[in-house]
Design a protein around this motif. Structure first.
Motif, PDB file in Angstrom:
ATOM      1  N   MET A 245       0.605  -1.027  -0.080  1.00  0.00           N
ATOM      2  CA  MET A 245       0.155  -0.092  -0.269  1.00  0.00           C
ATOM      3  C   MET A 245       1.027   1.211  -0.116  1.00  0.00           C
ATOM      4  SD  MET A 245      -3.265   1.026   2.848  1.00  0.00           S
ATOM      5  CE  MET A 245      -3.742   2.000   2.167  1.00  0.00           C
ATOM      6  N   ARG A 246       0.569   2.684  -0.784  1.00  0.00           N
ATOM      7  CA  ARG A 246       1.226   3.698  -1.077  1.00  0.00           C
ATOM      8  C   ARG A 246       1.329   4.453   0.496  1.00  0.00           C
ATOM      9  NH1 ARG A 246       1.384   8.305  -4.829  1.00  0.00           N
ATOM     10  NH2 ARG A 246       3.263   9.533  -4.048  1.00  0.00           N
ATOM     11  N   ARG A 247       1.985   5.069   0.791  1.00  0.00           N
ATOM     12  CA  ARG A 247       2.152   5.626   2.048  1.00  0.00           C
ATOM     13  C   ARG A 247       0.989   7.222   1.789  1.00  0.00           C
ATOM     14  NH1 ARG A 247       8.404   6.930   3.543  1.00  0.00           N
ATOM     15  NH2 ARG A 247       8.693   7.804   1.906  1.00  0.00           N
ATOM     16  N   PRO A 248       0.484   7.709   2.735  1.00  0.00           N
ATOM     17  CA  PRO A 248       0.203   8.574   2.244  1.00  0.00           C
ATOM     18  C   PRO A 248       1.043   9.858   2.312  1.00  0.00           C
ATOM     19  CG  PRO A 248      -0.320   7.924   4.295  1.00  0.00           C
ATOM     20  CD  PRO A 248       0.201   7.227   3.865  1.00  0.00           C
ATOM     21  N   LEU A 249       0.449  10.358   1.559  1.00  0.00           N
ATOM     22  CA  LEU A 249       2.129  11.537   0.986  1.00  0.00           C
ATOM     23  C   LEU A 249       0.719  13.076   1.291  1.00  0.00           C
ATOM     24  CD1 LEU A 249       3.929  13.418  -1.073  1.00  0.00           C
ATOM     25  CD2 LEU A 249       2.074  13.353  -2.296  1.00  0.00           C
ATOM     26  N   LEU A 250       2.021  13.692   1.957  1.00  0.00           N
ATOM     27  CA  LEU A 250       1.273  15.196   2.478  1.00  0.00           C
ATOM     28  C   LEU A 250       2.592  16.635   2.086  1.00  0.00           C
ATOM     29  CD1 LEU A 250      -0.515  17.025   4.900  1.00  0.00           C
ATOM     30  CD2 LEU A 250       1.504  16.408   6.592  1.00  0.00           C
ATOM     31  N   ILE A 251       1.816  17.654   1.379  1.00  0.00           N
ATOM     32  CA  ILE A 251       2.384  18.331   0.253  1.00  0.00           C
ATOM     33  C   ILE A 251       1.624  20.036   1.309  1.00  0.00           C
ATOM     34  CG2 ILE A 251       2.886  19.787  -1.819  1.00  0.00           C
ATOM     35  CD1 ILE A 251       2.167  17.420  -3.330  1.00  0.00           C
ATOM     36  N   GLY A 252       3.603  20.213   1.479  1.00  0.00           N
ATOM     37  CA  GLY A 252       2.564  21.977   2.353  1.00  0.00           C
ATOM     38  C   GLY A 252       2.933  22.576   1.105  1.00  0.00           C
ATOM     39  N   ASN A 253       1.391  23.564   0.719  1.00  0.00           N
ATOM     40  CA  ASN A 253       2.051  24.314  -0.329  1.00  0.00           C
ATOM     41  C   ASN A 253       1.696  26.003   0.129  1.00  0.00           C
ATOM     42  OD1 ASN A 253       1.178  26.520  -2.570  1.00  0.00           O
ATOM     43  ND2 ASN A 253      -0.267  25.688  -3.305  1.00  0.00           N
ATOM     44  N   TRP A 254       3.255  27.033  -0.127  1.00  0.00           N
ATOM     45  CA  TRP A 254       3.352  27.769   0.196  1.00  0.00           C
ATOM     46  C   TRP A 254       2.934  28.896  -0.155  1.00  0.00           C
ATOM     47  CZ3 TRP A 254       9.696  27.700   2.069  1.00  0.00           C
ATOM     48  CH2 TRP A 254       9.722  26.324   2.779  1.00  0.00           C
ATOM     49  N   LYS A 255       1.986  29.001  -0.971  1.00  0.00           N
ATOM     50  CA  LYS A 255       1.690  29.659  -2.168  1.00  0.00           C
ATOM     51  C   LYS A 255       2.626  30.779  -2.236  1.00  0.00           C
ATOM     52  CE  LYS A 255      -2.960  28.308  -2.286  1.00  0.00           C
ATOM     53  NZ  LYS A 255      -3.065  27.505  -3.311  1.00  0.00           N
ATOM     54  N   MET A 256       2.654  32.228  -2.088  1.00  0.00           N
ATOM     55  CA  MET A 256       3.480  32.944  -2.464  1.00  0.00           C
ATOM     56  C   MET A 256       4.139  33.815  -1.168  1.00  0.00           C
ATOM     57  SD  MET A 256       2.027  34.929  -5.369  1.00  0.00           S
ATOM     58  CE  MET A 256       2.870  36.625  -5.953  1.00  0.00           C
ATOM     59  N   ASN A 257       4.172  32.913  -0.078  1.00  0.00           N
ATOM     60  CA  ASN A 257       4.964  33.663   1.075  1.00  0.00           C
ATOM     61  C   ASN A 257       6.235  32.505   1.724  1.00  0.00           C
ATOM     62  OD1 ASN A 257       2.121  34.478   2.011  1.00  0.00           O
ATOM     63  ND2 ASN A 257       1.975  33.005   2.316  1.00  0.00           N
ATOM     64  N   HIS A 258       7.084  32.870   2.196  1.00  0.00           N
ATOM     65  CA  HIS A 258       8.492  33.367   2.574  1.00  0.00           C
ATOM     66  C   HIS A 258       9.266  33.699   1.988  1.00  0.00           C
ATOM     67  CE1 HIS A 258       7.355  30.903   6.391  1.00  0.00           C
ATOM     68  NE2 HIS A 258       6.178  30.152   5.419  1.00  0.00           N
ATOM     69  N   GLY A 259      10.190  34.407   1.736  1.00  0.00           N
ATOM     70  CA  GLY A 259      11.593  34.775   1.181  1.00  0.00           C
ATOM     71  C   GLY A 259      12.368  34.011   0.903  1.00  0.00           C
ATOM     72  N   VAL A 260      13.526  34.047   0.313  1.00  0.00           N
ATOM     73  CA  VAL A 260      14.649  33.112   0.448  1.00  0.00           C
ATOM     74  C   VAL A 260      14.873  32.746   1.744  1.00  0.00           C
ATOM     75  CG1 VAL A 260      16.949  32.662  -0.351  1.00  0.00           C
ATOM     76  CG2 VAL A 260      15.613  33.603  -1.971  1.00  0.00           C
ATOM     77  N   ALA A 261      15.370  34.326   2.506  1.00  0.00           N
ATOM     78  CA  ALA A 261      15.761  33.403   4.249  1.00  0.00           C
ATOM     79  C   ALA A 261      14.680  33.219   4.955  1.00  0.00           C
ATOM     80  CB  ALA A 261      16.324  35.349   4.476  1.00  0.00           C
ATOM     81  N   GLN A 262      13.217  33.122   5.288  1.00  0.00           N
ATOM     82  CA  GLN A 262      12.630  32.751   5.595  1.00  0.00           C
ATOM     83  C   GLN A 262      12.882  30.833   5.200  1.00  0.00           C
ATOM     84  OE1 GLN A 262       9.278  34.864   4.583  1.00  0.00           O
ATOM     85  NE2 GLN A 262       8.935  35.188   6.451  1.00  0.00           N
ATOM     86  N   THR A 263      12.546  30.781   3.624  1.00  0.00           N
ATOM     87  CA  THR A 263      13.125  29.438   3.437  1.00  0.00           C
ATOM     88  C   THR A 263      14.004  28.896   4.092  1.00  0.00           C
ATOM     89  OG1 THR A 263      11.756  29.794   1.751  1.00  0.00           O
ATOM     90  CG2 THR A 263      13.357  28.165   1.397  1.00  0.00           C
ATOM     91  N   ARG A 264      14.623  29.069   4.012  1.00  0.00           N
ATOM     92  CA  ARG A 264      16.209  28.581   4.454  1.00  0.00           C
ATOM     93  C   ARG A 264      16.411  28.660   5.909  1.00  0.00           C
ATOM     94  NH1 ARG A 264      20.239  32.366   1.736  1.00  0.00           N
ATOM     95  NH2 ARG A 264      20.474  31.744  -0.430  1.00  0.00           N
TER      96      ARG A 264
END
Length: 79
Positions: free
Chosen positions: A1-20
């Motif tokens: 059975m396949r494992r569930p997939l959880l994806i977080g879509n950040w939309k247009m939030n978090h710049g490069v520094a916040q992403t790091r």
């Protein structure tokens, strides 16, 4: 059975520094092996996210992409 997939879509939030910073914190956590995890950061943060995932000794997250929009920020990625 396949494992569930959880994806977080950040939309247009978090710049490069916040992403790091987010990945620094997220990759230091213990994540359940029963779930596949992925993030879809803002387009401008894709390289920073890819670098963070690639440098991790154990990859916890897959990387996804999303649509782009001309606005400076907001939830405009579902066209």
């Amino acid at each position: 059975m396949r494992r569930p997939l959880l994806i977080g879509n950040w939309k247009m939030n978090h710049g490069v520094a916040q992403t790091r910073k987010w990945f620094e914190q997220a990759l230091s956590q213990t994540w359940p092996q029963e779930v596949e995890l992925a993030v879809a950061p803002a387009f401008t943060s894709l390289p920073a996210a890819a670098t963070a995932i690639g440098e991790a000794s154990r990859k916890h997250f897959a990387l996804a992409a999303q649509a782009c929009h001309f606005a400076a920020d907001g939830a405009y990625t579902g066209e």
